[in-house]
Design an enzyme around this catalytic site. Sequence first.
Site: not given
Ligand SMILES: Cc1ncc(COP(=O)(O)O)c(C=O)c1O
Length: 377
Positions: A73-74, A154, A182, A203-204, A240, A330
């Site tokens: 996702g990043t 998230n 999410q 996917a995770h 790849t 905390c």
């Molecule tokens: C809202 C959101 N965006 C992006 C990401 C990043 O995804 P990835 O872990 O696949 O890079 C996360 C992962 O915690 C997330 O919760």
Amino acid sequence: MPVMKVYFDNAATTAVSPEVLDAMLPFLKENYGNPSSIHSFGRIAKTAIENARKTVAGLLNASTGEIFFTSCGTESNNMVLRQSIHDLQIKHVITSRIEHHCVWHTLLELKAKGLVQLHYVNLEPNGHIDYNHLQELLHSIQGPKMVSLMFVNNEIGNLLDMERVSALCGENNAYFHSDTVQGIGTYPIDVQELSIDFLSGSAHKFHGPKGIGFLYIKNGIKLSPLLTGGAQERNMRSGTENVAGIVGLTTAFKNSIENLDANRKHILGLKNKMVKDLRTAFPGIIFNGDIEGNSHYKIINASFPLTSRSELLLFNLDIEGICVSGGSACSSGTNIGSHVLEALDVDQSLPAIRFSFSKYNTREEVDVVIKALKKLF
Ligand SMILES: Cc1ncc(COP(=O)(O)O)c(C=O)c1O
């Protein structure tokens, strides 16, 4: 006796489901070809990727040309934000102060380099964006602009009104990017109905493997690649391909959508029970975000009263076998607070915990967690 483990951290990551693993294994064992190879091993791998693309596109009501596999996702979010600044001449991005770090930090870097101006949409006390303010910002900003707002937060679980934002973007000639990491697999998303330009998945978060994601780019929008080198992903993402990952992502996505209603019912049942039991056990508890309103059924974020034993709460829960995430300084045992809770003016001297559920969690596990929490207060 070994401690019973309870995993309530499914917004961080989820278990790979057995069906997903079964679907992936042949591409790690016998079908290990490089999809760029022209021989039979390569062709099998290439076919698997193109079938996967078709499936992912179908699940989003997109066309296959609009789906690009990435590493996570990043990466997907980085690609949209970094490349659109140049390729679409975006000079203004409207976003919020509660985006995931991969969006927020990327935008801050682009701003620091003088490439883009950021406009933060106001937030309501419950963490929802102020839609009237979004409309005002869209009206007032001239020239190419993008709205980048996440679908599901998230940390607190709040849901964006995607229809409303996509309509506002359409009326005001703004590109719409949503970090849907999410939400993918837990809510149906139809890109034709939404009229969204970019969305990201990983996917995770829905019982697929780590290290594989995708990016949807609406037909007609041309972005240049973030990673250059080979010609993979139709020249859009060199490297790849993670064939087993792509097959795993697709299997997990398909399973999630096919079982969405049953999973939602089960997980919402857990959330409702947990909220009720937490209220009974801790009358002073404060729920962060729009807990019983427009919020994801898998996420609870709560601030607990401060006691001597609530220091290092996550650490103490971990000793009890309970895996959760902390929001505030905390509870996590670090002095880094949450930018989301800060933006919502949540008192971060109180320990905050995020509980997040999956289809594999049970009502008995909720009882175990409540019992363990009671011991710590
Ligand atoms: C809202 C959101 N965006 C992006 C990401 C990043 O995804 P990835 O872990 O696949 O890079 C996360 C992962 O915690 C997330 O919760």
